[in-house]
Write an enzyme that holds these catalytic residues in place. Structure first.
Site, PDB file in Angstrom:
ATOM      1  N   CYS A  39       1.461   4.917   2.158  1.00  0.00           N
ATOM      2  CA  CYS A  39       0.464   4.484   1.555  1.00  0.00           C
ATOM      3  C   CYS A  39       0.185   2.883   1.626  1.00  0.00           C
ATOM      4  O   CYS A  39      -0.919   2.470   1.217  1.00  0.00           O
ATOM      5  CB  CYS A  39       0.772   4.572   0.093  1.00  0.00           C
ATOM      6  SG  CYS A  39       2.429   4.006  -0.661  1.00  0.00           S
ATOM      7  N   CYS A 108       7.216   6.973  -4.644  1.00  0.00           N
ATOM      8  CA  CYS A 108       7.046   5.535  -5.392  1.00  0.00           C
ATOM      9  C   CYS A 108       8.386   4.915  -6.119  1.00  0.00           C
ATOM     10  O   CYS A 108       8.628   3.810  -6.014  1.00  0.00           O
ATOM     11  CB  CYS A 108       5.951   5.490  -6.584  1.00  0.00           C
ATOM     12  SG  CYS A 108       4.507   6.474  -5.832  1.00  0.00           S
TER      13      CYS A 108
END
Ligand code: FES
Length: 142
Positions: A39, A108
């Site tokens: 990402c 994350c």
């Protein structure tokens, strides 16, 4: 009224909207910065270490809400831990403390684990005498 935030629970939203320990540490003893290839998000964790324990921690995250909440929670969780305890820190602790993350956002929390470990490795590189006292093997420098 429509639900504005259906993806995240209230704990995640709280750490996203009111992040703890954001910023840098003046004279940090160890700094780790990692990026997520998928990402492009970047996370940096700075540590103050005294007498073998994490005295303070700060983060800077350029990324999604889940990455900000994960780094906020990770810095809260690791304060007061020994280097060994922190070396065994896992992203699952962050996920649990946040009350869960959506499956597509688990990576994350992995970024927070990796940034913490990079900061610890930076500290150990700068203080090689600490490595021999650790129970946890330190990964070889790249
Ligand atoms: Fe990349 Fe969250 S989407 S760290």
């Amino acid at each position: 009224m429509s639900e504005t935030y259906t993806l995240y629970n209230s704990t995640v939203m709280d750490h996203f909207m009111h992040p703890r320990n954001m910023g840098d540490l003046k004279d940090a003893d160890g700094v780790g910065e990692v990026g997520a290839a998928a990402c492009g998000d970047i996370m940096k964790i700075s540590l103050k270490i005294k007498d073998g324990k994490i005295e303070d921690a700060r983060f800077k995250t350029f990324g999604c809400g889940s990455a900000i909440a994960s780094s906020s929670m990770a810095t809260e969780l690791i304060k007061g831990r020994s280097i060994d305890e922190a070396m065994n820190f896992t992203n699952q602790e962050v996920v649990d403390a946040l009350g869960g993350l959506p499956p597509v956002k688990i990576h994350c929390s992995v970024l927070a684990e990796e940034a913490l470990k990079a900061a610890l490795e930076d500290y150990i590189r700068k203080h090689p005498e600490t490595a021999s006292k650790l129970q946890t093997p330190v990964p070889a420098a790249a």
